[in-house]
Each structure stands twice: as structure tokens, then as C-alpha cells.
Enzyme design. Structure first.
Site, short mmCIF file in Angstrom:
data_model
loop_
_atom_site.label_atom_id
_atom_site.label_comp_id
_atom_site.label_asym_id
_atom_site.label_seq_id
_atom_site.Cartn_x
_atom_site.Cartn_y
_atom_site.Cartn_z
N LYS A 1 0.87 -1.22 -0.05
CA LYS A 1 0.07 0.01 -0.13
C LYS A 1 0.73 1.26 -0.01
O LYS A 1 0.45 2.08 -0.85
CB LYS A 1 -1.01 -0.07 1.13
CG LYS A 1 -0.45 0.28 2.59
CD LYS A 1 -1.44 -0.02 3.53
CE LYS A 1 -0.93 -0.10 4.98
NZ LYS A 1 -0.08 0.90 5.35
N ARG B 1 -6.07 3.51 12.26
CA ARG B 1 -5.47 2.17 12.70
C ARG B 1 -6.74 1.50 13.57
O ARG B 1 -6.46 0.50 13.75
CB ARG B 1 -4.17 2.21 13.42
CG ARG B 1 -2.97 2.40 12.74
CD ARG B 1 -2.45 1.13 11.85
NE ARG B 1 -1.30 0.73 11.84
CZ ARG B 1 -0.17 1.36 11.33
NH1 ARG B 1 -0.20 2.20 10.34
NH2 ARG B 1 1.17 0.83 11.37
N ARG C 1 11.29 -6.80 3.13
CA ARG C 1 11.75 -5.25 2.90
C ARG C 1 12.38 -4.59 4.02
O ARG C 1 13.43 -3.78 3.65
CB ARG C 1 10.42 -4.62 2.82
CG ARG C 1 10.51 -3.14 2.19
CD ARG C 1 9.25 -2.57 2.31
NE ARG C 1 8.88 -2.60 3.68
CZ ARG C 1 7.25 -2.18 3.78
NH1 ARG C 1 6.42 -1.82 2.92
NH2 ARG C 1 6.85 -2.35 4.93
N ARG D 1 16.23 -2.02 8.19
CA ARG D 1 15.38 -1.75 9.22
C ARG D 1 15.37 -3.21 10.19
O ARG D 1 14.61 -3.98 10.29
CB ARG D 1 13.86 -1.47 8.82
CG ARG D 1 13.63 -0.04 8.56
CD ARG D 1 12.44 0.13 7.88
NE ARG D 1 11.28 -0.02 8.34
CZ ARG D 1 10.17 0.20 7.81
NH1 ARG D 1 9.92 1.03 6.63
NH2 ARG D 1 9.27 0.13 8.41
N ARG E 1 2.82 -6.64 15.20
CA ARG E 1 1.97 -5.73 14.41
C ARG E 1 0.83 -6.18 13.49
O ARG E 1 -0.29 -5.70 13.58
CB ARG E 1 2.76 -5.06 13.16
CG ARG E 1 3.87 -4.30 13.78
CD ARG E 1 4.31 -3.21 12.74
NE ARG E 1 5.67 -2.38 13.33
CZ ARG E 1 6.73 -2.30 12.67
NH1 ARG E 1 6.77 -3.16 11.61
NH2 ARG E 1 7.79 -1.69 13.02
P1 AMP Z 1 3.79 1.97 9.27
O1 AMP Z 1 4.77 2.41 8.89
O2 AMP Z 1 2.30 2.61 9.02
O3 AMP Z 1 3.51 0.42 9.35
O4 AMP Z 1 3.91 2.39 10.93
C1 AMP Z 1 5.04 2.21 11.79
C2 AMP Z 1 4.85 2.21 13.27
O5 AMP Z 1 4.16 3.51 13.43
C3 AMP Z 1 3.34 1.39 13.74
O6 AMP Z 1 3.75 0.00 14.14
C4 AMP Z 1 3.06 2.15 15.11
O7 AMP Z 1 3.76 1.97 16.01
C5 AMP Z 1 3.11 3.58 14.34
N1 AMP Z 1 1.87 4.21 13.87
C6 AMP Z 1 1.97 4.46 12.61
N2 AMP Z 1 0.57 4.85 12.38
C7 AMP Z 1 -0.01 4.77 13.37
C8 AMP Z 1 -1.35 5.15 13.91
N3 AMP Z 1 -2.32 5.57 12.87
N4 AMP Z 1 -1.69 4.83 15.02
C9 AMP Z 1 -0.93 4.61 16.14
N5 AMP Z 1 0.50 4.22 15.64
C10 AMP Z 1 0.88 4.25 14.55
#
Ligand code: AMP
Length: 190
Positions: free
Chosen positions: A13, A88, A127, A133, A144
Site C-alpha cells: 500500500k 488504525r 523489505r 530496518r 503488528r
Molecule cells: P507503518 O509504517 O504505517 O507500518 O507504521 C509504523 C509504526 O508507527 C506502527 O507500528 C505504529 O507503532 C506507528 N503508527 C503508525 N501509524 C499509526 C497510527 N495511525 N496509530 C498509532 N500508531 C501508528
């Protein structure tokens, strides 16, 4: 064009969100990217969220909602945006509805990237390895994904009920998925 992308990690995405943004000249609003930028800049927010991201848990709603509220109120978002990583959970989805209603900019479409857990895990770990990372361990990924099922899936149900959801089979090549997205966006732009 106001677009929301939803789906598990590894579903592509983020990649597709960037392509939509490039094609339509609108900003990519990614909460994950914003948190990672804050961490690498060493801001107060960065220090606060660093251990949370490392654990795979969610950042508190208060912080995340405030960040998105500020970001969507900026000038460059007035012609549209692709929102990625937010909402989320159901509370964030309700907050988003209210924010968008207040500025008179409802979502045009919600793109749901449908992918099974196993493929999502393999792709996301691959990735993480490529991007160096190293904190994205199999344990963090599993956490997650569990949070995704528990908290984010109800958000998908909500958009299905609202009739704004377009489901994409995400186990295909990037170009195939993008072609379907462009078709879907043409439909809503009419
Ligand atoms: P992502 O890159 O979208 O997978 O986000 C990486 C991390 O950022 C997640 O595992 C959460 O710890 C935090 N995070 C990102 N978006 C949110 C959200 N909308 N609400 C809470 N935590 C978030």
C-alpha cells in the site's frame, strides 16, 4: 482526490500510495513515515514514539490524531491527499470522519489491499532486510499483524458498511495493482 489506503504491512500500500501521489500531484500522508522522520530528527515526538515503534505497538491516539489534524490542515492537502497508516482503529476512524466533515472534504475512496498473513510477513521481512530496518524482527512483525487483525480490521468493516471500500487483490505485481487503482480512481472522479 482524497484517498485512504488500508492493508497489512507488506501489502504494497505504501508503494502504491506513492505512485498515486506522483500521478495526481497530491501529498502522501503517512503516519509511519512522519513518526520515523521525527525519530531521525530527534524531536520530542521522536523520542516519545521511538520505543513504541520498536515494539510494534500503536502510538497513543491522542498524539496520532493531533499529528494528522495538523498535517491535513496544511495548504498542500487542500487539493487532495493519500492517507496511509491512519486510521488504525475505530476511534481514529471516527476522529478522521469528524475532521474531514469539518473541512468539507470527505474520502472519495478507500483502497483495501487484501493479502494473507503469510505473504504479508514474508514480504515485510524481506523489505525490512533490504532497507536495513533491523528493528523489524519477526516478533515485532507478528505483533503488528496481531494488532492489525484486532484493531484495524474493524475499520475495514466500517468502510464496507459505508460503501466506500474498493478491495484489491494485493498478491499481484505492482503494475497490475496500479492499473486497477487508476480504473477505480477514474470511476470516483466522474
Ligand atoms: P507503518 O509504517 O504505517 O507500518 O507504521 C509504523 C509504526 O508507527 C506502527 O507500528 C505504529 O507503532 C506507528 N503508527 C503508525 N501509524 C499509526 C497510527 N495511525 N496509530 C498509532 N500508531 C501508528
Amino acid at each position: 482526490m482524497n484517498v485512504l489506503v488500508l492493508g497489512p504491512q507488506g501489502s504494497g500500500k505504501g508503494t502504491q500510495a506513492k505512485r498515486i501521489c506522483a500521478a495526481h500531484g497530491i501529498p502522501h500522508v503517512s503516519t509511519g513515515d512522519m513518526f520515523r522522520a521525527a525519530i531521525s530528527e530527534g524531536t520530542d515526538l521522536g523520542r516519545q514514539v521511538e520505543p513504541i515503534l520498536a515494539s510494534g505497538e500503536l502510538v497513543p491516539d491522542e498524539l496520532t490524531v493531533a499529528l494528522i489534524r495538523e498535517r491535513l490542515s496544511r495548504d498542500d492537502a487542500s487539493r487532495g491527499f493519500v492517507l496511509d497508516g491512519f486510521p488504525r482503529n475505530l476511534l481514529q476512524a471516527e476522529e478522521l470522519d469528524q475532521m474531514l466533515e469539518a473541512i468539507g472534504r470527505p474520502l472519495d475512496t478507500v483502497l483495501f489491499f487484501d493479502l494473507d498473513d503469510e505473504t504479508a510477513t514474508v514480504r515485510a521481512l524481506g523489505r525490512a532486510h533490504e532497507e536495513g530496518r533491523t528493528d523489524d524482527t519477526p516478533e515485532v512483525m507478528a505483533r503488528r499483524l496481531a494488532i492489525y487483525h484486532e484493531q484495524t480490521e474493524p475499520v475495514i468493516e466500517r468502510y464496507i458498511a459505508a460503501g466506500t471500500l474498493h478491495t484489491l487483490a494485493a498478491d499481484r505485481g505492482v503494475d497490475d495493482v496500479f492499473a486497477e487503482i487508476e480504473d477505480a480512481l477514474r470511476q470516483v472522479a466522474r
